[in-house]
Enzyme design. Structure first.
Site, short mmCIF file in Angstrom:
data_model
loop_
_atom_site.label_atom_id
_atom_site.label_comp_id
_atom_site.label_asym_id
_atom_site.label_seq_id
_atom_site.Cartn_x
_atom_site.Cartn_y
_atom_site.Cartn_z
N LYS A 72 0.94 -1.05 0.05
CA LYS A 72 -0.03 -0.01 -0.03
C LYS A 72 0.70 1.35 -0.06
CE LYS A 72 0.97 1.18 4.42
NZ LYS A 72 1.42 2.38 5.12
N ASP A 123 -3.46 -0.87 10.15
CA ASP A 123 -3.46 -1.05 9.03
C ASP A 123 -4.12 -2.03 8.31
OD1 ASP A 123 -0.49 0.55 7.27
OD2 ASP A 123 -2.20 1.18 7.81
#
Ligand SMILES: C[C@@](CO)(OP(=O)(O)O)[C@H](O)COP(=O)(O)OP(=O)(O)OC[C@H]1O[C@@H](n2ccc(N)nc2=O)[C@H](O)[C@@H]1O
Ligand SMILES: Nc1ncnc2c1ncn2[C@@H]1O[C@H](COP(=O)(O)OP(=O)(O)O)[C@@H](O)[C@H]1O
Length: 282
Positions: free
Chosen positions: A11, A136
């Protein structure tokens, strides 16, 4: 349907604003997450024993500390098949690099075993379980480009342009906790207004990380030759956005030898989700 291989995608935080620090010490964030079609490779094979085994690139992480193991353990109460699993890990993402390697591995494990063990949990429940493993993890469970708020669990899907990225890792491992607990970290960026532009955003961790890790500052400076550079997460990885694979390859070809790097396209939906959807159709 006893084995499955998924890519745990990287990411990027295209911006990362820290709005305030909560009572529990965690920070209220506002961050635009997108996924790259590049990441760790996880191969899941169900076994007739009742064990959770991890093989491959476990590096110096003890099994019980590996977020993959923790994710598999978290699903045991929901398992509908009395089979164990062997998970073979090929690490392609730098650890502690700000590209979410550990969190992505954990989320990908939850997604894979939810199907292989026939837990049939929906994404909301998986994200709640994921949040216990890391702030996350929910965004990887959701698997869509999104603006995250809260500690990272409140997600609003957004559409952004498909781009290529060159991501550079300057070989420094940065502890997320060290940055978030540092007294010099700015913690008062106002929430975005409805009309926001990427040019008016930033990564609030950058100034502090550049001060603590000069190699990160050098990386950001070097990338500026090719476009606006930015650090992802709490670093150390930095990235530049490019319009084509060809221009991304050119940047990578000029990378100084001391650094590692990779290029990849962004995608609105994470590669793990796309691979799982194809596997379920088989
Ligand atoms: C900063 C971000 C941005 O995407 O990514 P990375 O740089 O780690 O990739 C994430 O919020 C990191 O998420 P994650 O890596 O799962 O963090 P966790 O393991 O949950 O937390 C590690 C430490 O970071 C701090 N932390 C994390 C998230 C948050 N919203 N506030 C915090 O203060 C806490 O000190 C916590 O103990
Ligand atoms: N499977 C895993 N892959 C990477 N890191 C892991 C894993 N399991 C546990 N960890 C631990 O999680 C920490 C954060 O990992 P990672 O998510 O890669 O960092 P970042 O979020 O900064 O990219 C690492 O320093 C490592 O000690």
């Amino acid at each position: 349907m006893n084995n499955l291989t998924l890519t745990a995608p990287a990411k990027l935080n295209l911006f990362l604003h820290i709005n305030n620090q909560r009572e529990d010490g965690y920070h209220e964030l506002e961050s635009l997450f997108t996924f790259l079609d590049f990441g760790d490779e996880l191969e899941f094979n169900l076994t007739d024993d009742d064990q959770i085994s991890i093989i491959g690139d476990t590096n110096d992480i003890k099994t019980e500390d590996n977020l993959i193991f923790k994710a598999a353990q978290a699903l045991l109460p929901y398992k509908q098949k009395n089979q164990g699993v062997t998970i073979s890990l090929k690490k392609c993402l730098p650890m502690g690099g700000g590209v979410g390697g550990g969190s992505s591995d954990a989320a990908t494990t939850l997604l894979a075993l939810n199907s292989l063990w026939q837990c049939h949990l929906d994404l909301q429940i998986l994200a709640e379980i994921g949040l216990t493993l890391g702030a996350d993890v929910p965004v990887f469970i959701n698997g869509k480009t999104a603006i995250a708020q809260g500690v990272g669990e409140k997600l609003d899907t957004v559409e952004i342009e498909h781009k290529w990225y060159c991501v550079v890792f300057p070989n420094v491992h940065i502890s997320t906790a060290k940055i978030f607990t540092h007294p010099d970290l700015p913690r008062n960026t106002p929430k975005l207004t409805s009309q926001w532009y990427i040019q008016n955003t930033s990564n609030d961790c950058e100034a502090l990380v550049k001060k603590l890790y000069p190699e990160v500052e050098k990386t950001l400076q070097w990338l500026l030759k090719y476009g606006p550079s930015r650090m992802t997460g709490t670093g150390a990885c930095c990235f530049v956005e490019l319009d084509s694979e060809q221009s991304a390859r050119r940047v990578l070809s000029e990378l100084p030898n001391a650094w590692q790097g990779f290029i990849a396209p962004s995608h609105a939906v994470s590669l793990a989700h796309r691979q799982l959807a194809s596997w379920l159709k088989e």
